[in-house]
Design a protein around this motif. Structure first.
Motif, PDB file in Angstrom:
ATOM      1  N   TYR A 189       0.835  -1.203   0.000  1.00  0.00           N
ATOM      2  CA  TYR A 189       0.000   0.000   0.000  1.00  0.00           C
ATOM      3  C   TYR A 189       0.871   1.255   0.000  1.00  0.00           C
ATOM      4  N   VAL A 190       1.853   1.277   0.897  1.00  0.00           N
ATOM      5  CA  VAL A 190       2.705   2.476   0.999  1.00  0.00           C
ATOM      6  C   VAL A 190       3.496   2.667  -0.295  1.00  0.00           C
ATOM      7  N   ARG A 191       4.015   1.577  -0.853  1.00  0.00           N
ATOM      8  CA  ARG A 191       4.762   1.685  -2.111  1.00  0.00           C
ATOM      9  C   ARG A 191       3.874   2.256  -3.228  1.00  0.00           C
ATOM     10  N   ILE A 205      -6.375   6.810  -7.199  1.00  0.00           N
ATOM     11  CA  ILE A 205      -5.758   5.592  -6.651  1.00  0.00           C
ATOM     12  C   ILE A 205      -5.284   5.826  -5.225  1.00  0.00           C
ATOM     13  N   VAL A 206      -4.608   6.951  -5.011  1.00  0.00           N
ATOM     14  CA  VAL A 206      -4.057   7.244  -3.683  1.00  0.00           C
ATOM     15  C   VAL A 206      -5.178   7.326  -2.656  1.00  0.00           C
ATOM     16  N   GLU A 207      -6.285   7.937  -3.041  1.00  0.00           N
ATOM     17  CA  GLU A 207      -7.410   8.088  -2.104  1.00  0.00           C
ATOM     18  C   GLU A 207      -7.954   6.722  -1.683  1.00  0.00           C
ATOM     19  N   GLN A 208      -8.083   5.794  -2.630  1.00  0.00           N
ATOM     20  CA  GLN A 208      -8.579   4.454  -2.285  1.00  0.00           C
ATOM     21  C   GLN A 208      -7.616   3.749  -1.333  1.00  0.00           C
ATOM     22  N   LEU A 209      -6.318   3.926  -1.588  1.00  0.00           N
ATOM     23  CA  LEU A 209      -5.318   3.226  -0.769  1.00  0.00           C
ATOM     24  C   LEU A 209      -5.205   3.810   0.625  1.00  0.00           C
ATOM     25  N   ILE A 210      -5.194   5.123   0.715  1.00  0.00           N
ATOM     26  CA  ILE A 210      -4.971   5.743   2.024  1.00  0.00           C
ATOM     27  C   ILE A 210      -6.177   5.508   2.939  1.00  0.00           C
ATOM     28  N   ASN A 211      -7.366   5.376   2.345  1.00  0.00           N
ATOM     29  CA  ASN A 211      -8.558   5.107   3.159  1.00  0.00           C
ATOM     30  C   ASN A 211      -8.600   3.666   3.658  1.00  0.00           C
ATOM     31  N   GLY A 212      -7.836   2.795   3.026  1.00  0.00           N
ATOM     32  CA  GLY A 212      -7.822   1.387   3.473  1.00  0.00           C
ATOM     33  C   GLY A 212      -6.453   0.937   3.924  1.00  0.00           C
ATOM     34  N   LEU A 213      -5.603   1.885   4.324  1.00  0.00           N
ATOM     35  CA  LEU A 213      -4.219   1.553   4.692  1.00  0.00           C
ATOM     36  C   LEU A 213      -4.189   0.569   5.864  1.00  0.00           C
ATOM     37  N   PRO A 214      -3.649  -0.633   5.641  1.00  0.00           N
ATOM     38  CA  PRO A 214      -3.632  -1.625   6.730  1.00  0.00           C
ATOM     39  C   PRO A 214      -2.535  -1.323   7.751  1.00  0.00           C
ATOM     40  N   THR A 215      -2.678  -1.948   8.905  1.00  0.00           N
ATOM     41  CA  THR A 215      -1.625  -1.837   9.912  1.00  0.00           C
ATOM     42  C   THR A 215      -0.717  -3.055   9.787  1.00  0.00           C
ATOM     43  N   GLY A 216       0.321  -3.093  10.584  1.00  0.00           N
ATOM     44  CA  GLY A 216       1.203  -4.256  10.566  1.00  0.00           C
ATOM     45  C   GLY A 216       2.649  -3.870  10.375  1.00  0.00           C
ATOM     46  N   PHE A 248       1.454  10.327   8.588  1.00  0.00           N
ATOM     47  CA  PHE A 248       1.526  10.035   7.154  1.00  0.00           C
ATOM     48  C   PHE A 248       0.144  10.077   6.499  1.00  0.00           C
ATOM     49  N   GLU A 249      -0.817   9.392   7.112  1.00  0.00           N
ATOM     50  CA  GLU A 249      -2.160   9.309   6.529  1.00  0.00           C
ATOM     51  C   GLU A 249      -2.787  10.700   6.412  1.00  0.00           C
ATOM     52  N   LYS A 250      -2.657  11.484   7.468  1.00  0.00           N
ATOM     53  CA  LYS A 250      -3.229  12.835   7.467  1.00  0.00           C
ATOM     54  C   LYS A 250      -2.560  13.708   6.403  1.00  0.00           C
ATOM     55  N   ASP A 251      -1.247  13.629   6.285  1.00  0.00           N
ATOM     56  CA  ASP A 251      -0.520  14.441   5.298  1.00  0.00           C
ATOM     57  C   ASP A 251      -0.927  14.092   3.869  1.00  0.00           C
TER      58      ASP A 251
END
Length: 404
Positions: free
Chosen positions: A110-112, A284-295, A181-184
């Protein structure tokens, strides 16, 4: 090499028809955006012939790849397309992970992807903004530069660097994301969307810009494919080829986005395609950042990913893995491998031959600039000298990528 080049053009000068003139466009001309050289033969203002000289920036990255370890070569990729560095980093790391057949945690992917798409936006801002500058419209570039700076600040917080990010490691990220990161990233999306529309109104819908770019420097779909075009320049010619859709990697097959295409491959259509690609990247970024997993930020593979330094000082096992990785590097199975990603300029591929040692036996980089830059002389023949500047600018030739 330079003496032969000078001799070649000196001989050409002597054979010119009466009234014709050879103009050296570069290697330090402002409109070439670096040390690119084109020698243009003019009859008045009309371009009769052109010749591109490739090789000024050559830094032997492919040969360096035969001496460096797989993680060390990452710093060479920083210096290829330096406008969107993380895209090169990720392309190389994915190639090595493919050789090792390892999987990374979802969070890493996700981050990549988020960083990849933000880097694509940065690259397109530069290309379209500089095109405006080359045509006399400075305001558009300034308008989007503030938002590009916001992306740079996120990269700096994430990697510790702005330009040479050396993003990722084989098996994960160099370090975990920072708390904001998510907020930025959400703030960047919020600011960029209206700014892109304003940029479109300010520059692309401008009558003078349209007159300077419509039908200029165009190429047909057949010729673009023949030259080996990829990326926005190919899509501007009407070919909907995008590796993210046609040969998906990471999670590109799980996010919704469209592939914009143009019609005649002209300067105008290259610009419009890049404008739309910026919108799609934000989608694309919006979809990913809204579902950013933890781990975890890396896979748990001690013989691939360096152990935590605090454990190295306390545990024998971690100390041994650390020693082995630093001294002997990552060893991948023997074989030939190729991995391509959709970088900002098109297909960025790494072909690697491994003999099972800590360094590749052979590395070859399929850099997108090299292929479409070959067609530049054909694109400008018959056009006006002023059009050569617009054509080159819209192709987004990056010297570091061209000559790597």
């Amino acid at each position: 090499m330079y003496e032969k080049t000078a001799e070649h053009f000196s001989l050409k000068q002597k054979k010119l028809p009466e009234g014709h003139l050879l103009v050296n466009l570069g290697p330090s001309h402002p409109s070439t955006h670096g040390i690119l050289q084109n020698v243009i033969q003019l009859d008045g203002e009309r371009v009769v012939d052109a010749e591109s000289v490739i090789g000024y920036v050559h830094r032997s990255f492919e040969k360096l790849g035969e001496r460096y370890t797989y993680n060390q070569f990452l710093v060479c990729t920083d210096r290829m397309n330096y406008v969107s560095t993380p895209l090169n980093n990720i392309g190389w790391i994915l190639a090595v992970e493919k050789m090792l057949q390892i999987e990374v945690p979802d969070k890493v992917t996700y981050v990549r992807m988020i960083v990849s798409e933000l880097s694509r936006v940065m690259d397109h801002i530069i290309c379209n903004g500089i095109l405006g500058v080359d045509l006399g419209a400075f305001s558009g570039m300034l308008h989007l530069f503030h938002h590009r700076e916001n992306i740079y600040q996120v990269l700096e917080k994430l990697t510790g660097a702005r330009l040479t990010t050396t993003f990722c490691r084989v098996g994960g990220l160099e370090k975990d994301i920072y708390p904001e990161f998510e907020k930025d990233v959400k703030t960047i999306i919020k600011g960029l969307r209206p700014a892109i529309e304003e940029f479109q109104s300010l520059l692309v819908n401008n009558r003078i810009f349209m007159d300077r770019t419509e039908g200029v420097g165009g190429i047909s779909a057949e010729d673009a494919i023949s030259y080996g075009y990829s990326g926005p320049n190919l899509r501007a010619a009407g070919v909907p080829w995008d590796i993210r859709k046609d040969d998906p990697y990471m999670f590109y097959d799980k996010v919704d986005f469209d592939i914009p295409v143009g019609e005649d491959g002209s300067v105008l259509h290259r610009t419009l395609v890049r404008m739309e690609e910026m919108r799609q990247s934000l989608r694309i970024v919006e979809q990913l950042i809204n579902g950013l997993p933890t781990g975890a930020h890396h896979a748990d593979i001690p013989h691939i990913y360096l152990p935590d330094k605090s454990k190295v000082y306390k545990n024998m096992e971690e100390l041994i893995y650390h020693f082995k990785l630093i001294m002997h590097g990552i060893k991948v199975p023997k074989g030939e491998y190729y991995m391509a990603t959709e970088a900002a300029n098109g297909e960025l591929g790494f072909y690697i031959v491994s003999e099972g040692e800590k360094s590749p036996w052979r590395v070859h980089v399929r850099r997108p600039c090299f292929w479409f830059y070959q067609s530049f002389p054909e694109l400008v023949k018959g056009s006006l000298l002023a059009d050569t500047v617009a054509t080159m600018s819209s192709m987004n030739v990056i010297a570091g990528e061209l000559d790597c």
